[in-house]
Design a protein around this motif. Structure first.
Motif, PDB file in Angstrom:
ATOM      1  N   LEU A 237      34.118   2.851  14.146  1.00 58.58           N
ATOM      2  CA  LEU A 237      34.212   4.272  14.423  1.00 58.58           C
ATOM      3  C   LEU A 237      34.480   5.013  13.129  1.00 58.58           C
ATOM      4  O   LEU A 237      35.175   4.539  12.257  1.00 58.58           O
ATOM      5  CB  LEU A 237      35.324   4.542  15.425  1.00 58.58           C
ATOM      6  CG  LEU A 237      35.108   3.939  16.807  1.00 58.58           C
ATOM      7  CD1 LEU A 237      36.308   4.202  17.685  1.00 58.58           C
ATOM      8  CD2 LEU A 237      33.855   4.491  17.451  1.00 58.58           C
TER       9      LEU A 237
ATOM     10  N   LEU B 232      34.278   2.391  22.574  1.00 61.01           N
ATOM     11  CA  LEU B 232      35.690   2.741  22.584  1.00 61.01           C
ATOM     12  C   LEU B 232      36.482   1.698  23.355  1.00 61.01           C
ATOM     13  O   LEU B 232      35.949   1.044  24.250  1.00 61.01           O
ATOM     14  CB  LEU B 232      35.904   4.093  23.279  1.00 61.01           C
ATOM     15  CG  LEU B 232      35.224   5.292  22.650  1.00 61.01           C
ATOM     16  CD1 LEU B 232      35.316   6.498  23.583  1.00 61.01           C
ATOM     17  CD2 LEU B 232      35.859   5.620  21.312  1.00 61.01           C
TER      18      LEU B 232
ATOM     19  N   MET C 181      38.193  11.003  22.453  1.00 59.24           N
ATOM     20  CA  MET C 181      38.718   9.747  21.890  1.00 59.24           C
ATOM     21  C   MET C 181      37.957   9.367  20.631  1.00 59.24           C
ATOM     22  O   MET C 181      38.553   8.949  19.639  1.00 59.24           O
ATOM     23  CB  MET C 181      38.603   8.613  22.911  1.00 59.24           C
ATOM     24  CG  MET C 181      39.595   8.651  24.010  1.00 59.24           C
ATOM     25  SD  MET C 181      39.290   7.232  25.106  1.00 59.24           S
ATOM     26  CE  MET C 181      40.047   7.813  26.590  1.00 59.24           C
ATOM     27  N   LEU C 182      36.635   9.514  20.669  1.00 61.31           N
ATOM     28  CA  LEU C 182      35.829   9.206  19.497  1.00 61.31           C
ATOM     29  C   LEU C 182      36.217  10.113  18.330  1.00 61.31           C
ATOM     30  O   LEU C 182      36.404   9.635  17.205  1.00 61.31           O
ATOM     31  CB  LEU C 182      34.341   9.348  19.803  1.00 61.31           C
ATOM     32  CG  LEU C 182      33.404   9.123  18.617  1.00 61.31           C
ATOM     33  CD1 LEU C 182      33.515   7.702  18.073  1.00 61.31           C
ATOM     34  CD2 LEU C 182      31.963   9.443  19.000  1.00 61.31           C
TER      35      LEU C 182
ATOM     36  N   GLU D 230      39.557   8.987  16.868  1.00 58.25           N
ATOM     37  CA  GLU D 230      39.442   7.761  16.068  1.00 58.25           C
ATOM     38  C   GLU D 230      38.627   7.995  14.803  1.00 58.25           C
ATOM     39  O   GLU D 230      38.934   7.434  13.754  1.00 58.25           O
ATOM     40  CB  GLU D 230      38.829   6.644  16.911  1.00 58.25           C
ATOM     41  CG  GLU D 230      39.781   6.141  17.978  1.00 58.25           C
ATOM     42  CD  GLU D 230      39.284   4.899  18.675  1.00 58.25           C
ATOM     43  OE1 GLU D 230      38.700   4.016  18.002  1.00 58.25           O
ATOM     44  OE2 GLU D 230      39.476   4.809  19.896  1.00 58.25           O
ATOM     45  N   TRP D 231      37.603   8.804  14.889  1.00 54.27           N
ATOM     46  CA  TRP D 231      36.716   9.115  13.762  1.00 54.27           C
ATOM     47  C   TRP D 231      37.517   9.724  12.616  1.00 54.27           C
ATOM     48  O   TRP D 231      37.283   9.416  11.454  1.00 54.27           O
ATOM     49  CB  TRP D 231      35.663  10.091  14.256  1.00 54.27           C
ATOM     50  CG  TRP D 231      34.550  10.463  13.331  1.00 54.27           C
ATOM     51  CD1 TRP D 231      34.624  11.244  12.214  1.00 54.27           C
ATOM     52  CD2 TRP D 231      33.177  10.113  13.478  1.00 54.27           C
ATOM     53  NE1 TRP D 231      33.381  11.418  11.658  1.00 54.27           N
ATOM     54  CE2 TRP D 231      32.467  10.724  12.424  1.00 54.27           C
ATOM     55  CE3 TRP D 231      32.461   9.359  14.410  1.00 54.27           C
ATOM     56  CZ2 TRP D 231      31.094  10.607  12.271  1.00 54.27           C
ATOM     57  CZ3 TRP D 231      31.095   9.245  14.255  1.00 54.27           C
ATOM     58  CH2 TRP D 231      30.419   9.852  13.188  1.00 54.27           C
TER      59      TRP D 231
ATOM     60  N   SER E  98      41.088   9.944  12.584  1.00 56.48           N
ATOM     61  CA  SER E  98      42.507   9.523  12.618  1.00 56.48           C
ATOM     62  C   SER E  98      43.413  10.699  12.926  1.00 56.48           C
ATOM     63  O   SER E  98      44.519  10.820  12.400  1.00 56.48           O
ATOM     64  CB  SER E  98      42.921   8.856  11.298  1.00 56.48           C
ATOM     65  OG  SER E  98      42.145   7.710  11.058  1.00 56.48           O
TER      66      SER E  98
ATOM     67  N   ALA F 132      44.979  12.354  16.156  1.00 59.88           N
ATOM     68  CA  ALA F 132      45.232  12.248  17.592  1.00 59.88           C
ATOM     69  C   ALA F 132      45.274  13.606  18.290  1.00 59.88           C
ATOM     70  O   ALA F 132      45.200  13.669  19.521  1.00 59.88           O
ATOM     71  CB  ALA F 132      46.533  11.501  17.840  1.00 59.88           C
TER      72      ALA F 132
END
Length: 187
Positions: A93, A130, A156-157, A160-161, A163, A165
């Protein structure tokens, strides 16, 4: 007489979600390909995702070509957000390998698999998968333990992409949707 629809969230005014909709630029170009049946579902998260993600492109239909969806983009710059199959390559990711466009398929698992079968050009696309760390907050139940709504998957992507949240704060709109549905059921 038809119900009044909110211009902000596209939901009936009695179920407006604007106060919980967080608008934020995604770190990638997003294309949402929605199954036609899903586009008519009243609890679809795609309208909320599209309204909260400036520049997101929405396509509704059964078949498209790569060029219909991505124009002149190179296939190596595109990834499909979808669980990997046995022989598909899973990308790390993030913006690794020059990926700048993400395609997400929206519909029930059965309908999404149908889109994959009808559009063979999707199979060789690079995949991003994911691993959700919490269960879905979406009202509709998935047959998969790792199943989440399209809105949740994209946020979510993005988290994560980058960092970051804080992208997941956008999922709060689903909590409000559940509250509204609970109130309607109790009336």
């Amino acid at each position: 007489m038809s119900r009044a629809i909110c211009d902000g969230c596209g939901r009936p005014q009695s179920a407006c979600l604007c106060s919980h909709l967080i608008v934020r630029q995604l770190p990638f170009e997003l294309v949402i390909w929605q199954d036609p049946d899903e586009s008519r579902h009243p609890l679809s998260t795609t309208p909320l995702l599209q309204r909260s993600s400036p520049g997101a492109q929405l396509l509704v239909g059964d078949t498209f070509s790569f060029t219909d969806v991505f124009g002149e983009a190179l296939p190596e710059n595109v990834a499909l957000l979808y669980p990997a199959t046995g022989d598909s390559e899973i990308l790390a990711l993030g913006p690794a390998a020059g990926i700048n466009k993400v395609l997400v398929l929206d519909g029930t698992w059965r309908k999404v698999r149908r889109l994959l079968l009808l559009n063979s050009w999707l199979e060789p696309l690079q995949r991003m998968s994911l691993t959700p760390v919490q269960t879905s907050r979406y009202l509709r139940v998935s047959p998969r333990a790792d199943g989440v709504s399209t809105l949740e998957a994209v946020l979510m992507l993005a988290a994560e992409w980058t960092s970051d949240a804080s992208y997941l704060d956008g999922v709060g709109v689903l909590d409000r949707m559940a509250e509204i549905q609970a109130i309607k059921r109790s009336e």
